[in-house]
Design an enzyme around this catalytic site. Structure first.
Site, PDB file in Angstrom:
ATOM      1  N   HIS A  67       0.833  -1.204   0.000  1.00 32.86           N
ATOM      2  CA  HIS A  67       0.000   0.000   0.000  1.00 32.86           C
ATOM      3  C   HIS A  67       0.869   1.256   0.000  1.00 32.86           C
ATOM      4  CE1 HIS A  67      -2.220   3.108   2.430  1.00 32.86           C
ATOM      5  NE2 HIS A  67      -3.104   2.887   1.470  1.00 32.86           N
ATOM      6  N   GLU A  70       2.200   1.824  -3.444  1.00 35.74           N
ATOM      7  CA  GLU A  70       1.150   2.384  -4.314  1.00 35.74           C
ATOM      8  C   GLU A  70       1.099   3.908  -4.176  1.00 35.74           C
ATOM      9  OE1 GLU A  70      -3.120   3.719  -3.700  1.00 35.74           O
ATOM     10  OE2 GLU A  70      -2.980   1.633  -3.061  1.00 35.74           O
ATOM     11  N   HIS A  71       1.115   4.389  -2.945  1.00 41.77           N
ATOM     12  CA  HIS A  71       1.108   5.841  -2.705  1.00 41.77           C
ATOM     13  C   HIS A  71       2.319   6.513  -3.328  1.00 41.77           C
ATOM     14  CE1 HIS A  71      -1.930   6.913   0.606  1.00 41.77           C
ATOM     15  NE2 HIS A  71      -2.267   5.714   0.166  1.00 41.77           N
ATOM     16  N   GLU A 142      -3.831   8.071   7.884  1.00 41.05           N
ATOM     17  CA  GLU A 142      -4.843   7.240   7.224  1.00 41.05           C
ATOM     18  C   GLU A 142      -5.158   6.005   8.061  1.00 41.05           C
ATOM     19  OE1 GLU A 142      -5.210   4.606   3.132  1.00 41.05           O
ATOM     20  OE2 GLU A 142      -3.913   6.377   3.099  1.00 41.05           O
TER      21      GLU A 142
END
Length: 427
Positions: A67, A70-71, A142
């Site tokens: 993840h 991906e960012h 987040e």
């Protein structure tokens, strides 16, 4: 470029595996104004232990790194890639799941420019120590946000109760502690191993010229160099048949408690025909009992055990599968006891030929409606492609299923050892 015609849905799909290993699928729909493209890698949050490309020793990377990666791919040394898409009239996004990471855009114009942008930014990583440290703060916020969301905690609590070893019991984003261990070198290790074209798929559907689109993608890939990729060696722990915990309870500030009953549907690797039959029957049978027209739904509603918040979901992937039945309730114990009782009662039930034909027609209707969405087609096609199943062949496969297949599945569907309960209640 190979083509395959699907007469039952009036579609033609074009496919080619490029010299660098990238598999490309083109689904022209000239009647559509929108075009949707997705660039996906067969790499998700559960791929935490593997042998890096060019090495011989296995490593385990920090949780949440897929993840995080991906960012970071959207951020380049001199710009943010979202701005590039925006200038070209496209809406871009990305997502990381337990098993996949995907980058996508939708647009009605500048399609070729947007395709180049999608291919180029994913295949041009830039990570610096400074930008990695900055991202830790952003993703940390987040993670904390999801920690405060009852629906997400209910989902993750159920998954944690179901799976003891399989890494889907770890949040896709990781924890604040785990992401703080991520380094620039870790990101490059994961990127170089899993973002090789051989491990990736490009799918585009919508309004474009097939020949010129394939030429554009080929030329784009030919201009780049990639090392030869040996088979990726991933390591997953052995998962027991029984659930990790019968009960998972979590306290947080909610006005009404949430309760879910989880079913551990699969705990071993499945591919091809074995996967697709289980995938279809798993979905059709839970819908048969718990959809609004289902026998169990009516009983639960009449007894005031469920309300409009009631839901069910089911998911099957290569290495795991689960179903979740849940909702808001003032009496979690009554809710979980009744759902469990109903599930266990299915061992002695039989579906009739007439009922199964209705189930098949309903599932085919759902599939046909979902094929009106380019986004759904692209994501579902890639999902099934990774388990060696052709998404567009699902309708003929459903038509070939028999009531004996359904009853054989139903007979072994539920056992006490594969059921767990998650409760989210007020502090």
């Amino acid at each position: 470029m190979n083509s395959k015609e699907y007469k039952h849905i009036e579609e033609t799909l074009y496919e080619e595996k490029l010299d660098n290993g990238l598999t490309v699928f083109l689904l022209p729909r000239p009647q559509m104004s929108k075009t949707y493209a997705i660039f996906s890698t067969n790499y998700g949050s559960m791929d935490r232990t593997f042998v890096p490309i060019g090495q011989s020793e296995e490593v385990t990377v920090p949780d949440g790194i897929a993840h995080f990666l991906e960012h970071k791919l959207f951020e380049k040394k001199d710009r943010d890639v979202f701005a590039d898409f925006s200038k070209q009239g496209a809406s871009a996004n990305a997502y990381t799941s337990f098993s996949k990471t995907a980058y996508l855009f939708s647009a009605t114009s500048n399609i070729e420019e947007n395709v180049k942008t999608l291919l180029d930014f994913v295949q041009d990583p830039y990570f610096s120590e400074q930008s990695v440290e900055k991202e830790k703060g952003i993703i940390g916020q987040e993670i904390k946000m999801y920690d405060d969301q009852p629906d997400w905690q209910s989902f993750m609590g159920t998954v944690k109760a179901l799976f003891k070893e399989t890494p889907i019991n770890i949040d896709i984003a990781g924890t604040v502690e785990s992401i703080n261990k991520i380094t620039k070198d870790d990101l490059y290790t994961c990127y170089n191993t899993f973002y090789h074209p051989e491990n990736m798929t490009f799918f585009i559907a919508g309004n474009f010229n097939t020949e010129s689109m394939m030429t554009l993608i080929k030329e784009n890939q030919q201009a780049k160099e990639f090392p030869k990729l040996e088979e990726i060696q991933r390591s997953y722990p052995e998962e027991p048949k029984e659930v990790a915990k019968k009960q998972y309870k979590h306290k947080m500030p909610v006005s009404v408690a949430k309760c879910t009953v989880g079913i551990k549907e699969s705990y071993q690797e499945l591919n091809g025909s074995e996967f697709v039959q289980k995938d279809l029957l798993q979905d059709m049978i839970i819908s048969y009992f718990f959809s609004k027209s289902g026998q169990f739904y009516e009983e639960l509603y009449k007894e005031n055990i469920i309300d409009s918040s009631f839901y069910f979901e089911t998911n099957l992937d290569k290495n795991y599968g689960y179903s979740i039945i849940g909702g808001n309730t003032n009496n979690p114990e009554q809710f979980s006891t009744k759902i469990t009782e109903l599930l266990l009662s299915t061992n002695n039930m039989k579906i009739t030929e007439e009922e199964f034909e209705r189930m098949k027609r309903k599932r085919i209707g759902q599939l046909l409606r979902s094929m009106n969405s380019l986004e759904n087609i692209a994501s579902k096609f890639i999902h099934y492609h990774t388990v060696q199943v052709d998404y567009f062949d699902l309708i003929p496969i459903i038509q070939e299923l028999t009531v004996d297949d359904a009853n054989d599945y139903l007979k072994n569907w539920i056992s006490k050892e594969r059921l767990s309960v998650c409760t989210i209640s007020a502090e």
